[in-house]
Design an enzyme around this catalytic site. Structure first.
Site, PDB file in Angstrom:
ATOM      1  N   HIS A 236       9.580  60.189  29.478  1.00  9.10           N
ATOM      2  CA  HIS A 236      10.160  61.268  30.276  1.00  9.10           C
ATOM      3  C   HIS A 236      10.525  62.404  29.326  1.00  9.10           C
ATOM      4  O   HIS A 236      11.097  62.157  28.268  1.00  9.10           O
ATOM      5  CB  HIS A 236      11.397  60.737  30.998  1.00  9.10           C
ATOM      6  CG  HIS A 236      11.921  61.641  32.069  1.00  9.10           C
ATOM      7  ND1 HIS A 236      12.525  62.831  31.788  1.00  9.10           N
ATOM      8  CD2 HIS A 236      11.933  61.513  33.418  1.00  9.10           C
ATOM      9  CE1 HIS A 236      12.892  63.404  32.937  1.00  9.10           C
ATOM     10  NE2 HIS A 236      12.543  62.627  33.940  1.00  9.10           N
ATOM     11  N   ARG A 256      15.503  70.697  36.435  1.00 10.17           N
ATOM     12  CA  ARG A 256      14.447  71.718  36.443  1.00 10.17           C
ATOM     13  C   ARG A 256      14.102  72.118  37.869  1.00 10.17           C
ATOM     14  O   ARG A 256      13.790  73.269  38.143  1.00 10.17           O
ATOM     15  CB  ARG A 256      13.225  71.207  35.684  1.00 10.17           C
ATOM     16  CG  ARG A 256      13.430  71.233  34.172  1.00 10.17           C
ATOM     17  CD  ARG A 256      12.354  70.472  33.421  1.00 10.17           C
ATOM     18  NE  ARG A 256      12.582  69.037  33.434  1.00 10.17           N
ATOM     19  CZ  ARG A 256      11.627  68.114  33.470  1.00 10.17           C
ATOM     20  NH1 ARG A 256      10.359  68.489  33.513  1.00 10.17           N
ATOM     21  NH2 ARG A 256      11.934  66.842  33.475  1.00 10.17           N
TER      22      ARG A 256
END
Ligand code: FAD
Ligand code: SF4
Ligand code: SF4
Ligand code: FES
Lengths: 604, 251
Positions: A236, A256
């Site tokens: 990740h 995000r």
């Protein structure tokens, strides 16, 4: 003779995360007796940690969404080595599975008109993730747990399964011990569903808990099942990097999705510099458009920070290696900048990302509403696992099923965020249904007591070697360091060959580990026993990664930096040979139906 | 690098005592890191529970210098290290080993609480129409990570051992989440008054003070539930209204 307690169930489910609980509920509803075992307490499985959301084309926020778009996104993200039929079932059934959670009491965040709200996530064309702030996994596991405990399921908490018992190739039971007292348990079952999650503890920097030692993959492998796609380990892009003690803890992609941006030490939004061709048409080429996307503007394209995880992780690595990283070897992830755009930004951030706010405040003294976070890649998820039939989830061993992270196929070379939680409920349900059916169609097999005796004897060996012998925590630690260094984000053949040598040595050391004390809740002993599984999955990951001589999705080969058409047609499979060695082979990717091919073309 | 001493309660089934372990500590460490370090280097049989190391799973509850906390969310720089840091298991539950207690009572209690009972769906797809404002409170309760620290600190359980007659703050929160769910039609007030013993709570707020999720257990869950119980059983007008208009007191 070993002393053990025997339990008999029609269906035994190993694992009580989202997949295991959903399987147990379904099997129980089908009218068979169900046992559920898990290593931790109920409700503490990895699923509880999931943050960002569960992907399903509900089309509550953007009515252009439907199963075809979700299917195509999943295949594109997986670089087309996914099992198309699994991706199809997943995209079609996820909406019903999410709605069902609501009828069982889950309380998702709401849209203005009172429906289930959905958010943006990497690789998903439309806002698709149903969520509860950034604690979606907690909502999901609690809903399933609270519903499940009223379904007449026998729950065996804090029990570790050590081995699967087979009879003439078919699975007939499992053998293990309870962690609290160290007493042996024998489970007789007509069908078994593995829902044991992943392998993250094979690496040093990881978002995964102690439970993720690859038990299910290893149990299945030693019972004769095939493992597929083991080279595809997802790193990740955003884990915490500082302070050292929190290294690897996840920072949700939801940051995000809510408008957080990645910058290097010079303040540059470096993601704009590297947008892969097959995503160009869907990706914003300026900051303003990216922000509009995060604000729900349907005409805007998504910012490059929301490209797939494999790509973002590699871009971060490149910045760090190029000397453009943050002080502690990561890059900056900034959500505080949205105060330029929103009047009530700090409050908005705290409401949308409460646990991220908490996590940074408490663990790193950082207020994310005021300053950027430092982030870097962390081992997160394994796309590969037990190879299963797409409809029934049965492995190549009759009666042995697998669902959730432990199973392979849905995600191909890279998983999209949010596609795991949906995977758990879609295929957990299917595994439960078909395992119940298998149990109804087949009688009980015979448990081979010699197999049980051998497992019991072997598991007690660390006590005989005692406190003076090799420390199991040290062996585990050395394995994690080695896998991180030699089979991590960037791979090379020579390094991986060294890793295989290293695994041999570690394996020899694992056989000499000893522990003091008795069988009552003894973590040293537990760790010694888990080593076998870690070694098995580490070998499978390394051999598969060597075999795939190309870069695709989560696998990045420094010595083969490009994608190869030839490898785009195959999956890598490992299986235990008659002589006990691990055999690797390439098998053709499951062919797509004409309908699915058409869908992919339409959605390009 | 400096060192710190951790005075950990070691033993089995309630028999044992404190034992000192000294380890090196570094910037940013939490208590759980220190425990893990001790486990890996000095006492491989030191028992403790943990999973997420990020305050999300509620496994690592213990009493640190006497206060109930999550070990993974307690930074070493928040506690004095010039004297030994005591770490004990939760005292309200039967002891098993070292920092591990038998919390199974909580699972048994939960099973006795009437489950979610939805009204008929509002939409054709089987879902409910609920506004965000209508569920904010329920979501506060559903943040609970079942760490049982509130159970540990509540004097009704800890000092008076009323485990048979009183379900404890965690399960008042659970009841409240169900009772205030806009789509729920279940009735839990009778049980709250009788078997679940809400009357024993004298609103000391100790539970609220230790909740790592900052759920306002007393103000937002227990007091409103107490009011509902009163309305249901002691208020003749409310009782009459309810007879005439079933569901009138349900929110
Ligand atoms: C921090 C974090 C955030 C995430 N966020 C998201 C997200 O937002 N969206 C998303 O889709 N995915 C997310 N993921 C991924 C997702 O949470 C996991 O992939 C998923 O929860 C795995 O579920 P599972 O049911 O397969 O296994 P788990 O939930 O891990 O459960 C495994 C179970 O198996 C048991 N078990 C294992 N081995 C044995 C054994 N030998 N004997 C007995 N029992 C055993 C364990 O005790 C446990 O009960 C996230 C992951 C992490 C780490
Ligand atoms: S407020 Fe009530 S439930 Fe909470 S600790 Fe005090 S007595 Fe116990
Ligand atoms: S209410 Fe708070 S203190 Fe009590 S169990 Fe839940 S999270 Fe823990
Ligand atoms: S380890 Fe999960 S809350 Fe501490």
């Amino acid at each position: 003779m070993a002393d053990y307690q025997t339990h008999t169930h029609d269906v035994l489910i190993v694992g009580a995360g989202g997949a295991g609980l959903r399987a147990a509920i379904e099997a129980s509803a089908a009218g068979v007796s169900v046992g559920l075992v898990c290593k931790s307490l109920l409700g503490k499985a990895h699923t509880v940690m999931a943050e960002g959301g569960i992907a399903a084309a509900l089309a509550n926020v953007d009515d252009r969404d439907n199963w075809k778009v979700h299917f195509a996104d999943t295949m594109r993200g997986g670089q087309y080595v996914n099992h198309g039929r699994m991706a199809e079932l997943h995209a079609k059934e996820a909406p019903d599975r999410v709605r069902e959670l609501e009828t069982w009491g889950a309380v998702f965040d709401r849209t203005k008109d009172g429906g289930i709200l959905q958010r943006n996530f990497g690789g998903h064309r439309y806002p698709r993730l149903a969520h509860v702030g950034d604690r979606t996994g907690l909502e999901m596991i609690r809903t399933l747990q609270d519903h499940g405990v009223h379904q007449g399921i026998d729950v065996h908490m804090e029990v570790t399964v050590l081995t699967l018992l087979t009879d003439g190739g078919r699975v007939v039971g499992a053998f293990g011990y309870d962690r609290e007292r160290g007493r042996f348990r024998l489970f007789k079952a007509k069908a078994i569903v593995l829902a044991t999650g992943g392998v993250g503890r094979a690496f040093k920097i990881t978002s995964n808990s102690w439970e993720y030692t690859g038990d299910g993959q290893s149990l299945a492998y030693h019972a004769g099942a095939e493992l597929k796609d083991m080279e595809f380990v997802q790193f990740h892009p955003t884990g915490m990097v500082w302070p050292p003690s929190v290294q690897g803890i996840l920072v949700t992609e939801g940051v995000r999705g809510e408008g957080g941006v990645l910058r290097n030490k010079d303040g540059a939004r470096f993601m704009f510099g590297d947008i892969p061709d097959n995503y160009k048409s869907q990706t914003a080429d300026n900051e303003e458009e990216g922000w509009r996307y995060c604000q729900g503007d349907k005409n805007a394209r998504r910012p490059p920070e929301l490209l797939t995880r494999d790509h973002v992780a590699r871009c971060i690595m490149r910045e760090v290696r190029g000397g453009r990283g943050s002080p502690h070897g990561g890059v900056f992830l900034d959500i505080s900048w949205i105060k330029e755009k929103l009047p009530n930004a700090p409050e908005h951030i705290r409401r949308k990302l409460p646990s991220m706010y908490h996590q940074f405040k408490q663990l790193a003294d950082i207020d994310i509403t005021r300053e950027p976070m430092e982030v870097g890649p962390t081992t997160h998820y394994i796309m590969g696992g037990v190879s299963v039939d797409p409809d029934s989830q049965m492995s190549s061993v009759p009666g042995l099923f697998a669902a959730g992270e432990v199973a392979a196929g849905l995600h191909g070379a890279n998983r999209l965020g949010g596609n795991s939680l949906s995977d758990l409920v879609v295929f957990g349900k299917r595994a439960g249904e078909f395992a119940a059916k298998f149990a109804k169609d087949h009688g009980s097999g015979t448990v081979n007591t010699a197999q049980v005796e051998a497992a019991a004897r072997e598991s007690l060996a660390p006590f005989e070697r005692g406190a003076g012998a090799e420390n199991p925590f040290t062996v585990q630690h050395d394995l994690q360091e080695m896998m991180q260094d030699l089979v991590g984000i960037v791979r090379r053949e020579d390094e991986m060959v060294r890793a295989l040598e290293g695994l041999k040595k570690l394996s020899a050391r694992a056989a000499t580990t000893g522990v003091p004390g008795n069988r009552e809740y003894n973590p040293g002993w537990h760790t010694a026993l888990d080593l076998q599984n870690l070694l098995t999955v580490s070998e499978a990951i390394t051999l598969s990664a060597i075999e795939r001589k190309e870069s695709r999705g989560a696998q990045f080969r420094d010595d083969f930096p490009d994608k190869s058409a030839e490898f785009g047609k195959v999956n890598i499979v490992v299986k235990k040979a008659a002589d006990g060695s691990m055999q690797v082979r390439r098998v053709p990717v499951a062919p797509l139906s004409d309908e699915l091919k058409k869908v992919i073309e339409e959605q390009k | 690098m400096s060192t710190a001493t951790f005075r950990i309660w070691r033993g089995e089934n309630g028999n044992g005592g404190f034992k000192d372990h000294t380890v090196e500590v570094s910037e940013g460490m939490v208590v759980l890191d220190a425990v893990h370090k001790i486990q890996a280097t000095q006492a491989t049989d030191l028992a403790c529970r943990w999973n997420c190391k990020a305050g999300k799973c509620g496994s690592c509850s213990a009493e640190i210098n006497g206060s109930p906390r999550l070990m993974c969310m307690t930074r070493l720089n928040q506690i004095p290290l010039d004297q030994p840091v005591t770490i004990e298991p939760m005292r309200t539950f039967p002891h098993r080993k070292d920092l591990v207690t038998d919390v199974s009572w909580n699972f048994d209690v939960k099973k006795k609480i009437a489950r979610f009972k939805p009204r008929k769906a509002d939409a054709a797809d089987g879902t409910f129409k609920m506004g965000q404002a209508d569920i904010d409170r329920v979501q506060e309760f559903r943040k609970c990570i079942e760490c049982y620290l509130c159970q540990d600190v509540c004097h009704v359980l800890r000092d008076h051992g009323k485990h048979e007659e009183f379900i404890g703050p965690r399960f008042f929160v659970y009841n409240a989440a169900l009772e205030m769910h806009p789509a729920d039609t279940g009735d839990r007030l009778g049980a709250l008054k009788t078997d679940h013993g809400i009357g024993y709570c004298n609103i000391t707020k100790c539970c609220t003070n230790v909740c790592p999720e900052e759920i306002r257990i007393t103000d937002n869950a227990i007091i409103p539930l107490k009011e509902r119980v009163v309305d249901e059983f002691y208020d003749p007008l409310g009782w009459l209204l309810k007879k005439l208009r079933p569901g009138a007191t349900k929110g």
